[in-house]
Design a protein around this motif. Structure first.
Motif, short mmCIF file in Angstrom:
data_model
loop_
_atom_site.label_atom_id
_atom_site.label_comp_id
_atom_site.label_asym_id
_atom_site.label_seq_id
_atom_site.Cartn_x
_atom_site.Cartn_y
_atom_site.Cartn_z
N GLY A 138 0.80 -1.22 0.00
CA GLY A 138 0.00 0.00 0.00
C GLY A 138 0.83 1.27 0.00
N ASP A 139 2.12 1.14 0.25
CA ASP A 139 3.01 2.32 0.19
C ASP A 139 4.08 2.13 -0.88
OD1 ASP A 139 4.56 0.39 1.41
OD2 ASP A 139 5.39 1.74 2.93
N CYS A 175 -1.11 -4.13 3.39
CA CYS A 175 -0.51 -3.24 4.39
C CYS A 175 -0.13 -4.08 5.60
CB CYS A 175 -1.50 -2.16 4.82
SG CYS A 175 -2.23 -1.20 3.47
N HIS A 176 1.12 -3.95 6.04
CA HIS A 176 1.59 -4.62 7.25
C HIS A 176 1.91 -3.55 8.28
CE1 HIS A 176 2.20 -7.53 4.05
NE2 HIS A 176 2.22 -8.49 4.97
N THR A 177 1.13 -3.48 9.32
CA THR A 177 1.32 -2.41 10.30
C THR A 177 2.05 -2.89 11.55
OG1 THR A 177 -0.75 -2.79 11.52
CG2 THR A 177 -0.88 -1.46 9.50
N MET A 218 -8.22 -7.57 -4.48
CA MET A 218 -8.32 -8.10 -3.12
C MET A 218 -7.45 -7.20 -2.26
SD MET A 218 -7.19 -11.94 -1.78
CE MET A 218 -8.64 -12.83 -2.37
N VAL A 219 -7.85 -6.99 -1.00
CA VAL A 219 -7.05 -6.14 -0.10
C VAL A 219 -6.65 -6.96 1.11
CG1 VAL A 219 -7.99 -3.95 -0.89
CG2 VAL A 219 -9.18 -5.21 0.92
N LYS A 220 -5.52 -6.57 1.69
CA LYS A 220 -4.94 -7.35 2.79
C LYS A 220 -4.40 -6.41 3.86
CE LYS A 220 -0.78 -10.09 3.74
NZ LYS A 220 0.43 -10.69 3.12
#
Length: 264
Positions: free
Chosen positions: A107-108, A145-147, A170-172
């Protein structure tokens, strides 16, 4: 025609491939299929750089008729130096030409940011153009996105709604769960995402209490479970084994009961 990763019957079992060379990767894929894997997640950053070419990637991808998604996150271990985001994208393109079904795009991408998502208009536009390019090549996009931190239901829904709007198939999101209270909220979050999002989603929890959610999340609406065929020195130790996930999904009926409420 390449098989769809996104449109698999849900939930489905994905075997994560983190091998350093094609022959070992193919062996892991074959063993995973035998254990019950329905799709694969090929970590390009784990594959030695010399194999980042169409011929070698095609050997891996054509070793199965099941869909393969490619991942190429930051933190490179096998590249000759730290790769740029543009170089990571190019490896995805090579894999698509070799027959990969989908790409996991951060996402970035093009703008390393906290919470792994960029909100800069020019970056969002660049990401949309990349997604359009992948679609034009016949591939699907999972935007991730891994937060690594705990997030509320509202925060997760807001972030995935943003990535969904960029054209992902698809979103993750992968975030932290380190207490029973956070685990309970995570399970609630999964049900909210199922109701509110317009595209399939992957909701993963990491941390001390995250392992249970890896099994329960797919029962509540998350699209898949990431597994490993066996535990290896460099592989993920908290992902379940493929055969364990297959056993759970084959033997646990978690679907809403069709019987009347008054019945036992």
């Amino acid at each position: 025609m390449r098989p769809s990763f996104v449109n698999q019957p849900k939930p489905f079992i994905v075997s994560v491939i983190t091998d350093p060379d094609p022959d070992t990767a193919i062996a892991t894929i074959r063993n995973s299929e035998y254990d019950g894997a329905q799709a694969f997640d090929l970590h390009l950053r784990a594959l030695e750089y010399q194999y980042h070419n169409q011929a070698d990637l095609e050997r891996i991808i054509k070793s199965t008729d099941k869909p393969i998604m490619t991942i190429n996150y930051r933190g490179d271990k096998t590249w000759p130096g730290q790769a740029t985001d543009e170089e990571r994208v190019e490896s995805h393109m090579i894999a698509l030409r070799a027959g990969a079904s989908a790409c996991d795009i951060m996402g970035d991408i093009f703008d390393p940011s906290p919470m792994e998502i960029s909100y800069k208009p020019e970056i969002i536009d660049k990401q949309k153009r990349l997604i359009d390019k992948i679609h034009s090549m016949g591939g699907e996009v999972i935007m991730s996105c891994h937060t690594w931190v705990h997030m509320t239901t509202e925060q997760i829904l807001e972030q995935l709604t943003a990535t969904q709007s960029r054209g992902a198939d698809m979103v993750k999101i992968a975030c932290g769960v380190n207490s029973e209270e956070e685990l309970t909220e995570a399970m609630h979050t999964t049900t909210v995402l199922k109701r509110e999002l317009k595209v399939p989603f992957i909701h993963i929890c990491m941390g001390q209490y995250g392992k249970l959610h890896r099994f329960v999340g797919p029962m509540l609406g998350s699209s898949l479970i990431f597994c490993v065929q066996s535990y290896t020195p460099k592989g993920h130790k908290d992902q379940p084994l493929v055969r364990a996930a297959r056993a759970v999904f084959d033997n646990l009926d978690w679907h809403v009961a069709r019987s009347a409420l008054k019945e036992d």
